[in-house]
Design a protein around this motif. Sequence first.
Motif, PDB file in Angstrom:
ATOM      1  N   ALA A  23       0.826  -1.209   0.000  1.00  0.00           N
ATOM      2  CA  ALA A  23       0.000   0.000   0.000  1.00  0.00           C
ATOM      3  C   ALA A  23       0.861   1.259   0.000  1.00  0.00           C
ATOM      4  O   ALA A  23       0.477   2.283  -0.568  1.00  0.00           O
ATOM      5  N   ALA A  24       2.036   1.178   0.592  1.00  0.00           N
ATOM      6  CA  ALA A  24       2.940   2.333   0.636  1.00  0.00           C
ATOM      7  C   ALA A  24       3.483   2.670  -0.749  1.00  0.00           C
ATOM      8  O   ALA A  24       3.951   3.790  -0.970  1.00  0.00           O
ATOM      9  N   THR A  25       3.425   1.725  -1.684  1.00  0.00           N
ATOM     10  CA  THR A  25       3.911   1.979  -3.045  1.00  0.00           C
ATOM     11  C   THR A  25       2.801   2.478  -3.964  1.00  0.00           C
ATOM     12  O   THR A  25       3.046   2.734  -5.137  1.00  0.00           O
ATOM     13  N   SER A  26       1.604   2.635  -3.427  1.00  0.00           N
ATOM     14  CA  SER A  26       0.443   3.067  -4.210  1.00  0.00           C
ATOM     15  C   SER A  26       0.598   4.505  -4.707  1.00  0.00           C
ATOM     16  O   SER A  26       1.385   5.278  -4.165  1.00  0.00           O
ATOM     17  N   GLN A  27      -0.181   4.846  -5.707  1.00  0.00           N
ATOM     18  CA  GLN A  27      -0.239   6.233  -6.178  1.00  0.00           C
ATOM     19  C   GLN A  27      -1.357   7.006  -5.468  1.00  0.00           C
ATOM     20  O   GLN A  27      -1.488   8.204  -5.642  1.00  0.00           O
ATOM     21  N   ASP A  28      -2.158   6.301  -4.667  1.00  0.00           N
ATOM     22  CA  ASP A  28      -3.298   6.886  -3.956  1.00  0.00           C
ATOM     23  C   ASP A  28      -2.827   7.475  -2.626  1.00  0.00           C
ATOM     24  O   ASP A  28      -2.388   6.739  -1.741  1.00  0.00           O
ATOM     25  N   PRO A  29      -2.914   8.802  -2.464  1.00  0.00           N
ATOM     26  CA  PRO A  29      -2.451   9.436  -1.229  1.00  0.00           C
ATOM     27  C   PRO A  29      -3.131   8.888   0.031  1.00  0.00           C
ATOM     28  O   PRO A  29      -2.502   8.793   1.079  1.00  0.00           O
ATOM     29  N   ALA A  30      -4.400   8.507  -0.070  1.00  0.00           N
ATOM     30  CA  ALA A  30      -5.111   7.973   1.093  1.00  0.00           C
ATOM     31  C   ALA A  30      -4.514   6.628   1.508  1.00  0.00           C
ATOM     32  O   ALA A  30      -4.357   6.355   2.705  1.00  0.00           O
ATOM     33  N   GLN A  31      -4.165   5.787   0.542  1.00  0.00           N
ATOM     34  CA  GLN A  31      -3.547   4.494   0.849  1.00  0.00           C
ATOM     35  C   GLN A  31      -2.160   4.693   1.447  1.00  0.00           C
ATOM     36  O   GLN A  31      -1.773   3.984   2.379  1.00  0.00           O
ATOM     37  N   ILE A  32      -1.418   5.639   0.904  1.00  0.00           N
ATOM     38  CA  ILE A  32      -0.075   5.917   1.412  1.00  0.00           C
ATOM     39  C   ILE A  32      -0.153   6.390   2.865  1.00  0.00           C
ATOM     40  O   ILE A  32       0.608   5.935   3.719  1.00  0.00           O
ATOM     41  N   LYS A  33      -1.080   7.288   3.168  1.00  0.00           N
ATOM     42  CA  LYS A  33      -1.251   7.812   4.525  1.00  0.00           C
ATOM     43  C   LYS A  33      -1.639   6.695   5.488  1.00  0.00           C
ATOM     44  O   LYS A  33      -1.058   6.564   6.573  1.00  0.00           O
ATOM     45  N   ALA A  34      -2.612   5.867   5.088  1.00  0.00           N
ATOM     46  CA  ALA A  34      -3.062   4.767   5.952  1.00  0.00           C
ATOM     47  C   ALA A  34      -1.926   3.773   6.199  1.00  0.00           C
ATOM     48  O   ALA A  34      -1.741   3.301   7.327  1.00  0.00           O
ATOM     49  N   SER A  36       1.294   4.372   6.059  1.00  0.00           N
ATOM     50  CA  SER A  36       2.307   5.032   6.888  1.00  0.00           C
ATOM     51  C   SER A  36       1.914   4.997   8.360  1.00  0.00           C
ATOM     52  O   SER A  36       2.739   4.689   9.228  1.00  0.00           O
ATOM     53  N   ASP A  37       0.651   5.281   8.634  1.00  0.00           N
ATOM     54  CA  ASP A  37       0.167   5.260  10.016  1.00  0.00           C
ATOM     55  C   ASP A  37       0.266   3.855  10.608  1.00  0.00           C
ATOM     56  O   ASP A  37       0.721   3.683  11.745  1.00  0.00           O
ATOM     57  N   ARG A  38      -0.143   2.848   9.841  1.00  0.00           N
ATOM     58  CA  ARG A  38      -0.096   1.467  10.335  1.00  0.00           C
ATOM     59  C   ARG A  38       1.351   0.997  10.491  1.00  0.00           C
ATOM     60  O   ARG A  38       1.684   0.301  11.450  1.00  0.00           O
ATOM     61  N   LEU A  39       2.211   1.392   9.564  1.00  0.00           N
ATOM     62  CA  LEU A  39       3.610   0.986   9.633  1.00  0.00           C
ATOM     63  C   LEU A  39       4.268   1.528  10.894  1.00  0.00           C
ATOM     64  O   LEU A  39       5.058   0.833  11.537  1.00  0.00           O
ATOM     65  N   LYS A  40       3.941   2.744  11.286  1.00  0.00           N
ATOM     66  CA  LYS A  40       4.496   3.314  12.519  1.00  0.00           C
ATOM     67  C   LYS A  40       4.150   2.435  13.713  1.00  0.00           C
ATOM     68  O   LYS A  40       4.982   2.221  14.593  1.00  0.00           O
TER      69      LYS A  40
END
Length: 86
Positions: A23-34, A36-40
């Motif tokens: 999901a972090a490699t997605s082009q969708d900013p919402a997926q990237i944000k989600a 990133s939050d989960r990865l933390k």
Amino acid sequence: MGPPSSHEPQHVNPEELYQVICAATSQDPAQIKASSDRLKQMLEMVGVFDTLSQIAAQGTLPVQVRQQAIIQLKNSSLGNWKSRKC
């Protein structure tokens, strides 16, 4: 023996970590944000560094996923590295 304490370390779920990295490699900013939050949250779990290394080493996975695993491993391990004076 009672229920597990909330202070016991959680173990990383390799499949979930893989999905978060994808999901972090997605082009969708919402997926990237989600992701990133989960990865933390996941970076505090037992086995996360081993699992990131395994993802990065899988030659059959897409390059962008492997690169993202390497970046996360590098960034998080540097933050956890303790400086030593000789």
